[in-house]
Design a protein around this motif. Structure first.
Motif, PDB file in Angstrom:
ATOM      1  N   MET A  27      -3.161  -1.030   7.970  1.00 52.88           N
ATOM      2  CA  MET A  27      -2.126  -1.087   6.965  1.00 52.88           C
ATOM      3  C   MET A  27      -2.793  -0.808   5.648  1.00 52.88           C
ATOM      4  O   MET A  27      -3.967  -1.042   5.255  1.00 52.88           O
ATOM      5  N   LYS A  28      -1.966   0.006   4.954  1.00 56.56           N
ATOM      6  CA  LYS A  28      -2.580   0.437   3.552  1.00 56.56           C
ATOM      7  C   LYS A  28      -1.309  -0.570   2.656  1.00 56.56           C
ATOM      8  O   LYS A  28      -0.425  -1.044   2.738  1.00 56.56           O
ATOM      9  N   PHE A  29      -2.289  -0.650   1.294  1.00 52.87           N
ATOM     10  CA  PHE A  29      -1.399  -1.228   0.349  1.00 52.87           C
ATOM     11  C   PHE A  29      -0.266  -0.573  -0.383  1.00 52.87           C
ATOM     12  O   PHE A  29      -0.230   0.809  -0.340  1.00 52.87           O
ATOM     13  N   CYS A  30       0.749  -1.336  -1.052  1.00 51.58           N
ATOM     14  CA  CYS A  30       1.804  -0.789  -1.519  1.00 51.58           C
ATOM     15  C   CYS A  30       1.164   0.276  -2.713  1.00 51.58           C
ATOM     16  O   CYS A  30       0.461  -0.129  -3.435  1.00 51.58           O
ATOM     17  N   GLN A  31       2.031   1.407  -2.963  1.00 54.26           N
ATOM     18  CA  GLN A  31       1.844   2.371  -4.002  1.00 54.26           C
ATOM     19  C   GLN A  31       2.495   2.378  -5.113  1.00 54.26           C
ATOM     20  O   GLN A  31       2.499   3.010  -5.985  1.00 54.26           O
ATOM     21  N   GLY A  32       3.277   1.155  -5.403  1.00 56.58           N
ATOM     22  CA  GLY A  32       4.007   0.740  -6.530  1.00 56.58           C
ATOM     23  C   GLY A  32       5.061   1.933  -6.979  1.00 56.58           C
ATOM     24  O   GLY A  32       5.647   2.461  -6.057  1.00 56.58           O
ATOM     25  N   SER A  33       5.041   2.229  -8.286  1.00 55.03           N
ATOM     26  CA  SER A  33       5.865   3.371  -8.816  1.00 55.03           C
ATOM     27  C   SER A  33       5.458   4.826  -8.228  1.00 55.03           C
ATOM     28  O   SER A  33       6.318   5.562  -8.672  1.00 55.03           O
ATOM     29  N   MET A  34       4.466   4.706  -7.587  1.00 55.76           N
ATOM     30  CA  MET A  34       4.136   6.174  -6.957  1.00 55.76           C
ATOM     31  C   MET A  34       5.148   6.317  -5.876  1.00 55.76           C
ATOM     32  O   MET A  34       4.834   7.477  -5.533  1.00 55.76           O
TER      33      MET A  34
END
Ligand code: SF4
Length: 57
Positions: A23-30
């Motif tokens: 799993m990868k982390f959230c990219q936020g506003s990207m």
């Protein structure tokens, strides 16, 4: 879950995986799914799960 973008970057994204299937982390506003809070522009949430109950406005 309403949180700052910096906090979101340490939460796992349910969609993103590495080439090793981790799993990868959230990219936020990207990410196009990121929703910015109406009243507190420094905070937001992942739109995948709908609007959080504590997101007033
Ligand atoms: S905002 Fe985008 S990157 Fe972040 S958890 Fe949601 S879908 Fe994943």
């Amino acid at each position: 879950m309403v949180l700052s973008e910096n906090e979101a970057k340490f939460k796992f994204c349910p969609l993103l995986k590495t080439t090793e299937d981790k799993m990868k982390f959230c990219q936020g506003s990207m990410c196009m799914m990121w929703r910015r809070h109406d009243k507190d522009k420094d905070k937001g949430w992942c739109g995948l799960a709908g609007k959080p109950l504590n997101a007033a406005g």
